[in-house]
Enzyme design. Structure first.
Site, PDB file in Angstrom:
ATOM      1  N   ASN A 192       0.214   3.530   4.760  1.00 50.00           N
ATOM      2  CA  ASN A 192       1.701   3.914   4.658  1.00 50.00           C
ATOM      3  C   ASN A 192       2.497   2.509   4.953  1.00 50.00           C
ATOM      4  O   ASN A 192       2.999   2.364   5.767  1.00 50.00           O
ATOM      5  CB  ASN A 192       2.064   5.168   5.655  1.00 50.00           C
ATOM      6  CG  ASN A 192       1.943   6.303   5.045  1.00 50.00           C
ATOM      7  OD1 ASN A 192       2.361   6.683   3.867  1.00 50.00           O
ATOM      8  ND2 ASN A 192       1.173   6.972   5.943  1.00 50.00           N
ATOM      9  N   HIS A 193       1.936   1.520   4.196  1.00 48.95           N
ATOM     10  CA  HIS A 193       2.473   0.174   4.542  1.00 48.95           C
ATOM     11  C   HIS A 193       3.110  -0.364   3.171  1.00 48.95           C
ATOM     12  O   HIS A 193       2.787  -1.598   2.836  1.00 48.95           O
ATOM     13  CB  HIS A 193       1.296  -0.749   4.716  1.00 48.95           C
ATOM     14  CG  HIS A 193       0.636  -0.419   6.220  1.00 48.95           C
ATOM     15  ND1 HIS A 193      -0.696  -0.814   6.084  1.00 48.95           N
ATOM     16  CD2 HIS A 193       0.877   0.493   6.907  1.00 48.95           C
ATOM     17  CE1 HIS A 193      -1.379  -0.170   7.588  1.00 48.95           C
ATOM     18  NE2 HIS A 193      -0.270   0.466   7.874  1.00 48.95           N
ATOM     19  N   GLN A 194       3.801   0.497   2.421  1.00 48.54           N
ATOM     20  CA  GLN A 194       4.606   0.138   1.369  1.00 48.54           C
ATOM     21  C   GLN A 194       5.703  -1.068   1.591  1.00 48.54           C
ATOM     22  O   GLN A 194       6.428  -0.752   2.527  1.00 48.54           O
ATOM     23  CB  GLN A 194       5.213   1.397   0.616  1.00 48.54           C
ATOM     24  CG  GLN A 194       4.387   2.297   0.196  1.00 48.54           C
ATOM     25  CD  GLN A 194       3.926   3.305   1.131  1.00 48.54           C
ATOM     26  OE1 GLN A 194       4.169   3.307   2.554  1.00 48.54           O
ATOM     27  NE2 GLN A 194       3.320   4.447   0.955  1.00 48.54           N
TER      28      GLN A 194
END
Length: 676
Positions: free
Chosen positions: A559-561
């Site tokens: 979850n590092h967009q």
């Protein structure tokens, strides 16, 4: 020792029973899948909600039900970045600030580190995004769509993430500057990392050269580590990977027990850290359960004059006299720009959205870290639940024990693969661990089997290797004019061959832990060689052909967009914001969140996002001639928690800080670096 369901919380001027505060977020009772888990998890949640420091009724923000007509600043999105921006701007008592957040307040159980996964997938707190079908990744998922957990709650993903405090490598920020983000080199951003921090281990674990004290954001290791954690570090030394105290210091290589954003064994989201100390400010208004729908812009002058949002099914508009700040995250900030008529004109005209400003880069440059995984069995240890009444009561009374950590998820390491730069100065692989999480229990009994159908099942741990410098790029666009419809997201994972090559190599690197003497002798560690059915025909387990298939089928998106409102120079066709985070072509509009990152950092993105929020707030203060340094000393100390929270046992060894020295440092840095 006796402990009741609820305590009487002594707030200023009034008291309240913590156990009747049911309005704070959804229940976690069904987080373990319901069934036999419900009774124990419901009782446990009642105890958690009954603790004053976890429910914290005295210090939470008091949401408004109706906005005022006009504000100086409006912040759209109260997540990891937005909570910081609203707190910092409202430090000026003459500025009136509105924070608009689509979700509600964070539930008390979210403060318990071991409950990290309790709200994933809960529609009350998670956007539950799914990408469009992928051609080269997530092939084992329904319709080949990757799932993205994204926080829809005050504090955003900082309420649901693993709390790990990682900044990335200094080279990352130097590369930002080289790409066109002038003034964002490592030397420029380091002070804005430090100003947030209240690091409790300076001098004992980490150095003041790289870390700050006295800020809102408490940073330290969890009070608890599973027994195997030390042996994993010993194994890393044994197999030549090395160990370091601080991956945010001068040695960005090796394995460590990471520092996290926790205070006395409880999660420190940005809502807890930055907004609760500001909750008494009359100039800060917060609207919860309010979904921003568009920025209101004069189409002729291209000047922003407000924000439109939905609250309880009704359209609201608040006027801004100075600026609107989008802090809705890497997926929703570009969506808001597009809904407002800012973006590629061809995409807007398809949906009959009036084009306010043609900005081709909106929604482009979408990228993210991608992981794979390796499971290991510990053949000398039967699998049991780490959550039981003993560990639960230890947490209730002392804020220590298994519930005060994320199990093995606090362990990480950074390495060079054979594809990394030859000088070894910019490592390209990070490894995460999982296991020993005290998240679920059916009965609360000691040694409760993890699998009641097979009490001899062995403990399993996982290693999740990640490629830190992905080359694949995707994009997002609107599905419709409906602001409640999720955007269309095309990550294009693993479309660049290098991304697959490094992931395959990183799996082989992770497997070396299964060869370590200490883990073999003490735990009987053994790689789980059960093949993925879709890949059995592609090659034997352990071959490159098998791994290449596995990373595509069992893809693990982090979850590092980032990147969808890219920061860059005006000459960059994909740049959306300037180096002061102003949206090109529009007056009175900035984006301050992870979407502005030109390139994803070499690590978790929460700490860099907070840094961006600190720096963006400083730009705004400078623009509007309020140059006082950020407040670094009005957070609640452990003594305050004791006074306001019914005498809970906390660590009273607060870090002593020289406030005047730190304020001088901040002012000096602002003078030298804010004027870009």
């Amino acid at each position: 020792m006796d402990i009741s369901f609820g305590e009487t919380c002594g707030c200023k001027g009034y008291s309240v029973r913590s156990d009747i505060l049911s309005e704070y977020g959804p229940s976690m009772a069904n987080s373990c899948g319901g069934g036999n888990f419900v009774v124990f998890m419901t009782i446990l949640e009642a105890f958690i909600r009954g603790r004053c420091d976890l429910s914290d009724p005295c210090n939470r923000v008091k949401p408004h039900s109706e906005p005022d007509y006009e504000y100086d600043f409006i912040v759209a999105g109260g997540g990891t970045a937005g909570a910081v921006v609203a707190s910092r701007l409202s430090e000026n008592p003459k500025w009136k600030v509105l924070l608009v957040e689509a979700g509600g307040d964070e539930p008390p159980a979210a403060a318990v580190p071991s409950m990290i996964a309790s709200y994933w997938g809960d529609p009350a707190m998670d956007w539950n995004y799914r990408t469009e079908p992928e051609s080269n990744a997530c092939l084992g998922e329904p319709e080949q769509r990757c799932s993205w957990t994204r926080g829809k709650v005050l504090g955003g993903c900082s309420v649901t993430n693993g709390m790990m405090y990682m900044r990335g490598h200094k080279r990352d920020y130097d590369d930002w500057e080289k790409s066109g983000a002038r003034g964002w080199a490592w030397k420029d951003v380091l002070p804005f990392f430090k100003v947030s921090e209240d690091n409790r281990q300076i001098g004992t674990l980490v150095s003041s050269e790289f870390h700050g004290s006295g800020g809102y954001l408490t940073t330290q290791q969890f009070p608890h580590q599973p027994a195997i954690a030390k042996d994993i570090l010993n194994a890393a030394e044994e197999i030549g990977y090395g160990v370091t105290n601080d991956l945010n210091g001068d040695n960005f290589k090796g394995f460590t027990t990471a520092q996290t954003n926790n205070r006395n064994g409880s999660r420190m989201s940005t809502a807890t850290a930055f907004l609760r100390p500001a909750s008494g400010r009359s100039n800060l208004h917060v609207m919860l359960n309010s979904t921003a729908t568009r920025v209101v812009i004069d189409p002729t002058t291209k000047v922003v004059f407000g924000l439109e949002f939905m609250y309880k099914g009704k359209k609201k508009v608040a006027k801004s006299s100075k600026e609107v700040i989008l802090s809705a995250g890497a997926l929703n900030s570009p969506q808001l720009l597009l809904l407002s008529g800012i973006g590629p004109k061809e995409d807007l005209t398809k949906l009959n959205i009036p084009v306010i400003h043609h900005l081709p880069g909106v929604g482009k440059n979408l990228h993210n870290h991608v992981a794979s995984f390796v499971d290991f069995k510990l053949n000398k240890e039967n699998a049991t639940q780490s959550l039981n009444w003993a560990t639960a009561m230890e947490y209730m009374l002392k804020r220590t024990g298994a519930l005060s950590s994320t199990g093995l998820s606090q362990m990480t390491g950074v390495l060079n693969s054979k594809y990394a730069e030859p000088n070894g100065n910019h490592p390209d692989v990070q490894m995460f661990f999982s296991g020993y999480l005290a998240g679920c229990s059916r009965t609360g009994q000691l040694f409760e089997p993890l699998n009641t159908n097979n009490e001899d099942e062995k403990t399993t741990i996982s290693i999740r290797p990640v490629y830190l410098h992905p080359k694949s790029r995707g994009y997002l666009t609107l599905a419709s004019k409906d602001p409640t419809a999720p955007p269309l997201m095309y990550p294009n994972y693993l479309t660049e061959p290098e991304d697959i090559d490094v992931l395959v190599e990183s799996i082989k690197m992770a497997l070396k832990f299964g060869e370590s003497k200490i883990l073999s002798e003490k735990y009987g560690i053994e790689a789980d060689k059960t093949p993925i059915p879709e890949c059995a025909s592609q090659g034997e387990w352990g071959t490159d052909a098998y791994w290449r298939c596995m990373v595509k089928v069992a893809t693990g998106p982090e979850n590092h967009q980032v990147g969808t409102c890219k920061m860059g120079s005006p000459q960059d066709s994909l740049a959306v914001v300037s180096n002061e985070l102003r949206v090109f072509g529009i007056k009175g509009l900035r984006v301050i969140d992870a979407s502005i990152m030109p390139i994803v950092p070499s690590g978790n993105t929460a700490a860099p996002t907070i840094m961006i929020a600190e720096r963006g707030s400083a730009f705004i203060k400078n623009m509007w001639n309020w140059n006082k340094p950020p407040i670094v000393h009005d957070h609640f100390s452990s003594t305050d928690l004791k006074r306001n929270c019914g005498g809970v046992r906390t660590d009273t060894n607060d870090v002593k800080i020289d406030i005047q020295t730190q304020e001088r440092e901040v002012v000096d840095w602002h003078k030298r670096h804010v004027h870009l």
